[in-house]
Design an enzyme around this catalytic site. Structure first.
Site, short mmCIF file in Angstrom:
data_model
loop_
_atom_site.label_atom_id
_atom_site.label_comp_id
_atom_site.label_asym_id
_atom_site.label_seq_id
_atom_site.Cartn_x
_atom_site.Cartn_y
_atom_site.Cartn_z
N ARG A 103 0.88 -1.18 0.00
CA ARG A 103 0.00 0.00 0.00
C ARG A 103 0.91 1.22 0.00
O ARG A 103 1.72 1.40 0.91
CB ARG A 103 -0.90 0.00 1.24
CG ARG A 103 -1.55 1.35 1.48
CD ARG A 103 -2.64 1.31 2.50
NE ARG A 103 -3.83 0.64 1.98
CZ ARG A 103 -5.05 0.75 2.52
NH1 ARG A 103 -5.24 1.50 3.57
NH2 ARG A 103 -6.07 0.10 2.00
N HIS A 130 -7.55 0.94 -6.31
CA HIS A 130 -7.70 0.05 -5.14
C HIS A 130 -8.40 -1.24 -5.61
O HIS A 130 -9.55 -1.50 -5.26
CB HIS A 130 -8.52 0.78 -4.06
CG HIS A 130 -8.43 0.16 -2.70
ND1 HIS A 130 -7.66 -0.96 -2.41
CD2 HIS A 130 -9.02 0.51 -1.51
CE1 HIS A 130 -7.78 -1.26 -1.14
NE2 HIS A 130 -8.59 -0.40 -0.57
N GLN A 133 -10.15 -3.78 -3.01
CA GLN A 133 -11.44 -3.34 -2.49
C GLN A 133 -12.55 -3.64 -3.50
O GLN A 133 -13.62 -4.12 -3.14
CB GLN A 133 -11.39 -1.84 -2.19
CG GLN A 133 -12.71 -1.26 -1.72
CD GLN A 133 -13.14 -1.74 -0.35
OE1 GLN A 133 -12.37 -1.69 0.59
NE2 GLN A 133 -14.38 -2.22 -0.23
N ASP A 220 -17.18 7.61 -1.11
CA ASP A 220 -15.90 7.52 -0.40
C ASP A 220 -15.57 8.92 0.13
O ASP A 220 -16.21 9.91 -0.28
CB ASP A 220 -14.83 7.02 -1.39
CG ASP A 220 -13.47 6.79 -0.75
OD1 ASP A 220 -13.40 6.70 0.49
OD2 ASP A 220 -12.46 6.70 -1.49
N CYS A 260 -16.27 1.93 0.95
CA CYS A 260 -15.06 1.15 1.25
C CYS A 260 -14.63 1.28 2.70
O CYS A 260 -13.95 0.39 3.22
CB CYS A 260 -13.93 1.58 0.32
SG CYS A 260 -13.60 3.36 0.39
N ARG A 288 -13.85 -8.36 2.23
CA ARG A 288 -12.43 -8.10 1.96
C ARG A 288 -11.62 -9.36 2.28
O ARG A 288 -10.71 -9.73 1.55
CB ARG A 288 -11.92 -6.93 2.83
CG ARG A 288 -12.43 -5.56 2.44
CD ARG A 288 -11.98 -5.13 1.05
NE ARG A 288 -10.55 -5.15 0.86
CZ ARG A 288 -9.70 -4.18 1.22
NH1 ARG A 288 -10.17 -3.08 1.76
NH2 ARG A 288 -8.40 -4.28 0.99
N1 NVA Z 1 -9.89 6.99 -1.10
C1 NVA Z 1 -9.53 6.49 0.20
C2 NVA Z 1 -9.79 5.02 0.27
C3 NVA Z 1 -9.46 4.38 1.60
C4 NVA Z 1 -9.73 2.92 1.59
C5 NVA Z 1 -8.06 6.79 0.45
O1 NVA Z 1 -7.24 6.60 -0.46
O2 NVA Z 1 -7.71 7.23 1.55
N1 CP Z 2 -11.20 0.04 2.62
C1 CP Z 2 -9.91 -0.08 3.02
O1 CP Z 2 -9.00 -0.34 2.24
O2 CP Z 2 -9.74 0.06 4.36
P1 CP Z 2 -8.36 0.24 5.12
O3 CP Z 2 -7.80 1.57 4.71
O4 CP Z 2 -8.74 0.17 6.57
O5 CP Z 2 -7.45 -0.89 4.72
#
Ligand code: NVA
Ligand code: CP
Length: 304
Positions: A103, A130, A133, A220, A260, A288
């Protein structure tokens, strides 16, 4: 399938095969079937350059369920955080691990890990997309709606990593995709052109219009990880880009709402609407685990 770098790399058949495997793994887990034979002796390195609850826990528990072991690698402690090049990290980790989940911010870093390493790489979120997800999202939609073809998905909010991946997932599976976002916050231009070419795609700045007759609504946060300093500016730009009663009632009567998570109640969705759809959203969060296990089995098990 050698890696999971972005959803667009996967064909419709490959996505379906992952979803079928995820359903099977979910069924087995609920019925107490021992799954430890799937990835016995395998190790997954998990590099996190951003925070995570769901992604970390699903991959970590997933590896345990499947008989392998997860290794949590915070970028604060890795040499990569002090500037060791990705090319070198990739080659070292390839000699010790069976797979890497990462990540991070730049999509290029994920692509480079795959390019210079020799083991499967899984994208656990970048600024661009992502995919993990969206596999869980598709799994949840199929559980509730039975099939994809002919459904309409509507995304209300920032044209961010989630919007990019959902657009690809929806179009690939035969769903219409609409998005309501303020001007200047559209999804990736190249992906939008692809979606227009491949399927039915609509872009506007009015959530009520975008949600018309939708089967699935999705939203989101307005400011993603890494955009904390833009919070105030974004709150102004996104005012009104919220899933509320009016937006919800523009969709079909039996429309579902997905998120998400984490959610900012009162921003992208009202408290009432979020809680009314909590069952769907927390099924999605649970999925997930099953979806990520399917990815792990496909990529890490020899001849899966
Ligand atoms: N768009 C959000 C998704 C988190 C799962 C982020 O990148 O923070
Ligand atoms: N939706 C998601 O990826 O959650 P986290 O940021 O908690 O991993």
């Amino acid at each position: 399938m050698k890696h999971l770098l972005k959803l667009r790399d996967l064909s419709r058949e490959e996505i379906l095969s992952l979803l079928n495997l995820a359903d099977q793994l979910k069924y087995e887990r609920k019925h107490g079937v021992d799954q430890t034979g799937y990835l016995k002796g395998k190790t997954l390195g998990m590099i996190f350059e951003k925070s995570s609850t769901r992604t970390r826990v699903s991959f970590e528990v997933g590896m345990h369920d499947l008989g392998g072991q997860p290794l949590f690698l915070s970028s604060n402690d890795l040499q990569i955080g002090r500037g060791e090049p990705v090319q070198d990290t990739a080659r070292v980790l390839s000699r010790m691990l069976d797979g890497i989940m990462i990540r991070t911010f730049a999509q290029k870093e994920v692509e480079d890990l795959a390019r210079y390493g020799s083991i499967p790489v899984i994208n656990g979120l970048t600024d661009y997309c992502h995919p993990c997800q969206v596999l869980a999202d598709l799994m949840t939609i199929r559980e509730y709606k039975g099939a994809f073809k002919g459904l309409k998905m509507c995304f209300v909010g920032d044209g961010n990593n989630m919007a990019n991946s959902l657009m690809v997932g929806a179009v690939r599976m035969g769903m219409k995709f609409s998005i309501a976002c303020p001007a200047g916050y559209e999804p990736d231009a190249e992906l939008m052109a692809w979606a227009k070419e491949e399927g039915e795609f609509e872009l506007c700045d009015d959530p009520v219009k975008a949600a018309r007759d939708a089967d699935v609504l999705y939203t989101d946060v307005w400011a993603s990880m890494g955009q904390e300093s833009e919070q105030k500016k974004r709150a102004e730009a996104f005012a009104g880009i919220t899933i509320d009663e009016k937006v919800m009632s523009s969709a079909k009567k039996d429309a579902m709402l997905l998120h998400c998570l984490p959610v900012h109640r009162g921003e992208e969705v009202t408290e009432e609407i979020f809680e009314a759809h909590a069952d769907e959203i927390f099924d999605e969060a649970e999925n997930r685990l099953h979806a990520q296990k399917a990815v792990l089995v496909k990529l890490l098990r020899s001849n899966a």
